[in-house]
Enzyme design. Sequence first.
Site, PDB file in Angstrom:
ATOM      1  CE  LYS A 247      -3.059  -0.577  -8.645  1.00 14.83           C
ATOM      2  NZ  LYS A 247      -2.388  -0.916  -7.377  1.00 14.83           N
ATOM      3  CD  GLU A 332       8.077  -2.764   3.129  1.00 14.75           C
ATOM      4  OE1 GLU A 332       7.964  -1.594   3.510  1.00 14.75           O
ATOM      5  OE2 GLU A 332       7.633  -3.178   2.036  1.00 14.75           O
ATOM      6  NE  ARG A 360      11.203   2.333   3.047  1.00 19.68           N
ATOM      7  CZ  ARG A 360      10.439   2.987   2.155  1.00 19.68           C
ATOM      8  NH1 ARG A 360       9.140   2.727   2.105  1.00 19.68           N
ATOM      9  NH2 ARG A 360      10.969   3.845   1.304  1.00 19.68           N
TER      10      ARG A 360
HETATM   11  C1  LIG Z   1       8.782  -0.108   0.440  1.00 22.08           C
HETATM   12  C2  LIG Z   1       7.959  -0.780  -0.630  1.00 22.08           C
HETATM   13  N1  LIG Z   1       7.268  -1.891  -0.304  1.00 22.08           N
HETATM   14  C3  LIG Z   1       6.551  -2.534  -1.244  1.00 22.08           C
HETATM   15  C4  LIG Z   1       6.516  -2.071  -2.530  1.00 22.08           C
HETATM   16  C5  LIG Z   1       5.765  -2.853  -3.597  1.00 22.08           C
HETATM   17  N2  LIG Z   1       4.689  -2.031  -4.188  1.00 22.08           N
HETATM   18  C6  LIG Z   1       4.817  -1.447  -5.349  1.00 22.08           C
HETATM   19  S1  LIG Z   1       3.455  -0.586  -5.783  1.00 22.08           S
HETATM   20  C7  LIG Z   1       2.646  -1.070  -4.371  1.00 22.08           C
HETATM   21  C8  LIG Z   1       1.241  -0.642  -4.101  1.00 22.08           C
HETATM   22  C9  LIG Z   1       1.186   0.857  -4.162  1.00 22.08           C
HETATM   23  O1  LIG Z   1      -0.130   1.266  -3.841  1.00 22.08           O
HETATM   24  P1  LIG Z   1      -0.480   2.801  -4.061  1.00 22.08           P
HETATM   25  O2  LIG Z   1       0.572   3.645  -3.464  1.00 22.08           O
HETATM   26  O3  LIG Z   1      -1.852   2.972  -3.563  1.00 22.08           O
HETATM   27  O4  LIG Z   1      -0.391   3.007  -5.629  1.00 22.08           O
HETATM   28  P2  LIG Z   1      -1.391   2.416  -6.744  1.00 22.08           P
HETATM   29  O5  LIG Z   1      -0.673   1.218  -7.327  1.00 22.08           O
HETATM   30  O6  LIG Z   1      -2.673   2.071  -6.077  1.00 22.08           O
HETATM   31  O7  LIG Z   1      -1.536   3.526  -7.738  1.00 22.08           O
HETATM   32  C10 LIG Z   1       3.467  -1.859  -3.585  1.00 22.08           C
HETATM   33  C11 LIG Z   1       3.078  -2.456  -2.283  1.00 22.08           C
HETATM   34  C12 LIG Z   1       7.265  -0.918  -2.831  1.00 22.08           C
HETATM   35  N3  LIG Z   1       7.337  -0.426  -4.092  1.00 22.08           N
HETATM   36  N4  LIG Z   1       7.970  -0.297  -1.862  1.00 22.08           N
HETATM   37 MG   LIG Z   2      -3.642   2.829  -4.427  1.00 27.02          MG
END
Ligand SMILES: Cc1ncc(C[n+]2csc(CCOP(=O)(O)OP(=O)(O)O)c2C)c(N)n1
Ligand SMILES: [Mg+2]
Length: 593
Positions: A247, A332, A360
Amino acid sequence: MTPDVLSLLAEPGAVRALAADRLPALAAEIRAFLVDRVCRTGGHLGPNLGVVELTIALHRRFDSPTDAIVFDTGHQSYVHKILTGRARDFGRLRQRDGLSGYPSRAESPHDLVENSHASTALSYADGLARVFALRGQSERYVVAVAGDGAMTGGLCWEAMNNIATAGHERLVIVLNDNARSYSPTVGGFAEHLRRLRSGDADGSMFGQLGLDYLGPVDGHDLAALDAALAKAKRAGRPTVVHVVTTKGHGHEPSERDEADCLHAVGVVDPDTGRPVKPTAATWTDVFGEEIAAIGETRQDVVCLTAAMLRPVGLAAFASRFPERVVDVGIAEQHAVCSAAGMATAGAHPVVCVYSTFLNRAFDQVVMDVALHRLPVTFVLDRAGVTGPDGPSHHGMWDSAVLPVVPGLRVAAPRDAAGLRELLREAVDVDDGPTAIRFPKASAGEDIPAVARVDGIDVLHRGSRSGLDVLLVAAGVMAGPCLDAARRLEAEGIGVTVVDPRWIAPVHPTLPHLAARHRLVVTVEDGNRTGGMGVQLAQACADAAVATPVRNLGLPRRFLEHGVRGELLAAYGLDGESVARHTREALTVGVATR
Ligand SMILES: Cc1ncc(C[n+]2csc(CCOP(=O)(O)OP(=O)(O)O)c2C)c(N)n1
Ligand SMILES: [Mg+2]
Ligand SMILES: CC(=O)[C@@H](O)[C@H](O)COP(=O)(O)O
């Protein structure tokens, strides 16, 4: 290549036409472009820097939009947008009428999922593949790109369970594994990915499910990515390509940022990643301080987060009470149901989520927490208009849906002092659930009450003997209501402004207060078709109070992205608009829009 070469990549075909030996230069160009643009506008920097090579490889191996490429959460789709002809639009990223920070069907046929809520991509992929097959289009590939964080969401596993036996011959799941959500990804699945990355795993759980598994693949090696995607295309059955990325790759401030690899930034210095302007204390900061103070004296308080420990303000609580904070991953529903278990065992769980993400877990709120009258407190950050993240991020549903949950009480503080006070009141409630909502904004100045009557704060008393208007402010709408009161009083209109503090259920005193005025106007930073205003109008009708009630709030629409203040004004929630609507309702008595 100069940056303007990017604008020549109007269609994915252009990136497919490039010779392989020019791709490293293109990746470098895109990375420099992302740092330059996103640091100026704000946005998701770390996630997009991590998928530069992956997205190039995807658009070279798959023929979008004939082949469907679905990005989970969509915050990592900037490179996809650059490769589909939108580089020139990044100057207005996440600004009103500018480029969305997520896929947007209005922007491009290459964009499919606008919803920024995680863990949906595999379900879309399953559905797309099923209908492609039904329509004799089974030559079309479907590619779901999901992060390791997104894969901790239960919906992914529901989808995989179905994908495994659906007979899809051209479905590829690209698992973008950077070992992080915001913070390091948690749980057994994260451990399994770690073992797969290190070669210590005896086969992948995907294989156990009946999916093909390819990996781990170096997600920054264009040739390795191309070979893996080519192999997945030939597999003839659902295949997981486990791609390992960093990242923030290629930008030292992002890679070095221990908090969250510059996951989502405001306007920052590209050389340091630090904000160019000092940021004022936010509502989240106030919450974080107060819940940590509460934790000192309330051993029964346990806090839960869904992979957003810092963003929801739990860092201080976690450092002081590590045994009483739980990060469940992007889950969630599990967070709320686990909280029901905790409350059943005698704890007072505090579930900290952004308002929009509570959607959710609504069934768990109703049937697992409220049905059992359990003392769970939901802290809803980013309630109301959030701004740059657009329609699936505005927290405009909670105040409309939670009031129908039996026994659940909803608080809306108007300022930091109110947040501290109401949070303590909420965690003291032991016979049912509570929710407290506040916006994505700086905490601002406290707004003193002139009196508190039956728990209702009177913020302004009309100067005239005959009271004309009762303005009922939900939370932060106290500011615009006081501004409107000043405007109306100057015109000789007597205005009373009250803040009920607890906006659901309707305070029993409010209908009687309404009866003493010619008009009631309610103002809320939430969906007006189901929120406090509608509830109060119903309570007035039930009490045979004839005073007309006008509800000002957000329309029953998906609101665009933009700056919070601008959007609130555009939807009539600034002082001038409140005054105008009130004046109109007084003089002509028509319903507000
Ligand atoms: C249901 C939900 N909960 C929380 C979030 C907040 N959120 C946005 S991106 C993220 C992390 C995503 O991690 P990953 O899927 O590994 O993607 P990366 O950013 O590492 O590429 C979170 C928790 C969301 N978008 N949707
Ligand atoms: Mg990730
Ligand atoms: C994609 C996602 O859901 C989060 O990254 C969100 O964009 C963060 O919002 P804030 O910037 O308001 O914390």
